[in-house]
Design an enzyme around this catalytic site. Structure first.
Site, PDB file in Angstrom:
ATOM      1  N   LYS A 149      -1.659   5.794 -20.904  1.00 18.54           N
ATOM      2  CA  LYS A 149      -2.894   6.158 -20.974  1.00 18.54           C
ATOM      3  C   LYS A 149      -3.561   7.119 -19.597  1.00 18.54           C
ATOM      4  CE  LYS A 149      -6.635   4.896 -18.541  1.00 18.54           C
ATOM      5  NZ  LYS A 149      -7.588   5.887 -18.355  1.00 18.54           N
ATOM      6  N   GLU A 224       1.949   0.376  -8.032  1.00 12.99           N
ATOM      7  CA  GLU A 224       1.853   1.129  -6.957  1.00 12.99           C
ATOM      8  C   GLU A 224       0.352   1.601  -7.082  1.00 12.99           C
ATOM      9  OE1 GLU A 224       1.617   4.147  -5.627  1.00 12.99           O
ATOM     10  OE2 GLU A 224       2.208   5.463  -6.870  1.00 12.99           O
ATOM     11  N   CYS A 258      -1.378   9.264  -2.176  1.00  6.00           N
ATOM     12  CA  CYS A 258      -1.828   7.482  -1.378  1.00  6.00           C
ATOM     13  C   CYS A 258       0.035   7.112  -0.067  1.00  6.00           C
ATOM     14  CB  CYS A 258      -0.888   6.794  -2.805  1.00  6.00           C
ATOM     15  SG  CYS A 258       0.516   7.068  -3.386  1.00  6.00           S
ATOM     16  N   GLU A 355      -8.805   3.228   2.832  1.00  7.12           N
ATOM     17  CA  GLU A 355      -8.188   4.472   2.149  1.00  7.12           C
ATOM     18  C   GLU A 355      -9.602   4.626   1.912  1.00  7.12           C
ATOM     19  OE1 GLU A 355      -4.784   5.561  -0.425  1.00  7.12           O
ATOM     20  OE2 GLU A 355      -5.903   4.743  -1.913  1.00  7.12           O
TER      21      GLU A 355
END
Length: 448
Positions: A149, A224, A258, A355
């Site tokens: 997906k 992750e 990331c 983040e």
């Protein structure tokens, strides 16, 4: 129902994908294909992956243009990184399968690795093809089948990948694609009892949800997730090199990476000098049309992401950080954010702890080496990082003290064969190379 896909540079609709709520048929197809695929020899699976790799290489320019259109990466970045890395990852799995399967014996036991089964791969929008292939290639190499997906923000490259998988001659059901939102489609896939492993890349919050859904079936999970990586510049480092490379790392893919080194840690005596170097470097990052070769920063992938980044810039100012460069100003059309450099950032502030996922660099002072390590390890994340020193041995010693999954010393280049993944809020499990391959296997002991 369908989901529109927007070009983030023009805000125009460039395609649409179905909104699939029922993932059952895709899981069933993967289950049906599992036995025949896993029964193939390593060489036969390698030949299939090599055929797919060669097709990606042959269509690299087309794929790069598609990724630029759907998520805004400048064409040079799309060609070199967004498409170049998947080709390298496929090559690494072809090479791995070309070697004899290692045999491990412990006493009278033969230890072997079996495919884990049906893999659900749920991938993000920032590196849509790379994050897919980083899961697909080792999963298929190990004999698993996959239901994928992609993000609804950038799903068009996945549709093209499906075409290339079929053209490469992979058997039906080995790679299956479902499109839709995280809820309900991603949630249904993560919680499906026919899935044996969920491999997810995305935000930490979404990762927690995926893990909870999978836990109802005791399904294995590999996550992750986010990062807030520190670039530690020691006093004896080459400041010009450390700052130039550090700014480039922070702004790669418009900051939507990331592993980005978003925190630049410098000795308090060198803070102002480093700020001047960072401002000079940031000023060279032109913002504009991602199809223009002169552009170094394209738009962010969506309006929501643009607004999120702008809100963090406002938060940084409110919390007392000094705006040394830029203000996030954007053109009238497109989801753009201009590069920003903050100086005198409090290491406990939101812009240093959370983040942001945009072109925002925070420069932080430290008193001594122990203070630098403390600050580097002070966020809940642990995905990547960097250390610079005139002594590689010294830098390596500091790198060993950093609680993170990956550290670059003096600009060490990215290695697609090395294990990739994090700790803490950055997740668990590893991708790439032999460690990524083993993530998609189960261990069996045979007593002789």
């Amino acid at each position: 129902m369908s989901i529109d896909v927007y070009n983030p540079a023009t805000e125009e609709v460039i395609g649409s994908v179905p909104e699939s709520a029922d993932v059952g048929p895709a899981v069933a197809a993967a289950r049906a294909a599992l036995g025949p695929w896993s029964a193939l020899s390593r060489g036969e699976r390698a030949a299939h992956l090599a055929a797919l790799r060669d097709l990606l290489a042959a269509h690299a320019d087309e794929l790069a243009a598609l990724i630029t259109a759907e998520m805004g990466a400048p064409l040079a970045v799309a060609r070199k990184v967004q498409v170049g890395l998947p080709i390298a990852v496929l090559s690494s799995m072809v090479d791995l399968l070309g070697a004899d399967e290692p045999e491990e014996r412990i006493g009278n036991s033969l230890v072997v690795r079996d495919p884990v089964g049906v893999v659900a791969a749920i991938t993000p929008w920032n590196y849509p093809l790379h994050q897919t292939v980083a899961k697909l290639a080792p999963a298929l190499a190990a004999g698993n089948t996959v239901v994928h997906k992609p993000s609804e923000v950038a799903p068009l490259s996945a549709l093209r990948l499906l075409d290339l998988v079929r053209e490469a001659g992979l058997p039906e059901g080995v790679y299956n694609l479902v499109t839709g939102y995280g809820d309900p489609t991603g949630a249904a896939l993560a919680g499906h009892p026919g899935v044996d492993l969920v491999s997810f890349t995305g935000s930490t919050g979404a990762g927690r949800t995926v893990a909870a859904l999978a836990a109802t079936n005791l399904t294995r999970v590999s996550l992750e997730l986010g990062g807030k990586s520190a670039n530690v510049v020691l006093p004896d480092a080459d400041l010009a090199a450390a700052v130039k490379v550090g700014v480039g790392n922070c702004y790669l893919n418009s900051g939507q990476t990331c592993t980005a080194w978003t925190r630049l840690l410098v000795h308090e005596s060198q803070h102002d000098e480093v700020v001047a170097l960072a401002v000079a470097a940031a000023s060279r990052y032109t913002v504009g049309d991602p199809t223009d070769p002169a552009t170094r920063l394209g738009p962010l992938a969506s309006a929501a992401q643009r607004d999120r980044v702008l809100s963090y810039i406002s938060r940084g100012l409110a919390d007392g950080a000094k705006l040394a460069h830029g203000n996030g100003s954007v053109p009238d059309v497109g989801y753009y954010v201009a590069p920003v450099v903050f100086a005198d950032v409090d290491p406990a502030s939101a812009i240093a702890q959370e983040e942001i996922f945009g072109p925002v660099l925070s420069i932080i002072r430290y008193r001594d080496e122990d203070d630098a390590v403390r600050i580097a390890n002070s966020t809940p994340y642990g995905l990547a990082g960097s250390v610079w020193s005139g002594s590689q041995e010294h830098a390596l010693a500091v790198a060993r003290r950093m609680r993170t999954g990956q550290v670059d010393v003096n600009g060490g280049s990215f290695n697609p064969l090395a294990p990739f993944g994090g700790i803490g809020d950055s997740g668990y499990g590893r991708e790439l190379g032999v460690h990524g391959y083993e993530e998609f296997t189960s261990v069996k002991a045979i007593q002789l």
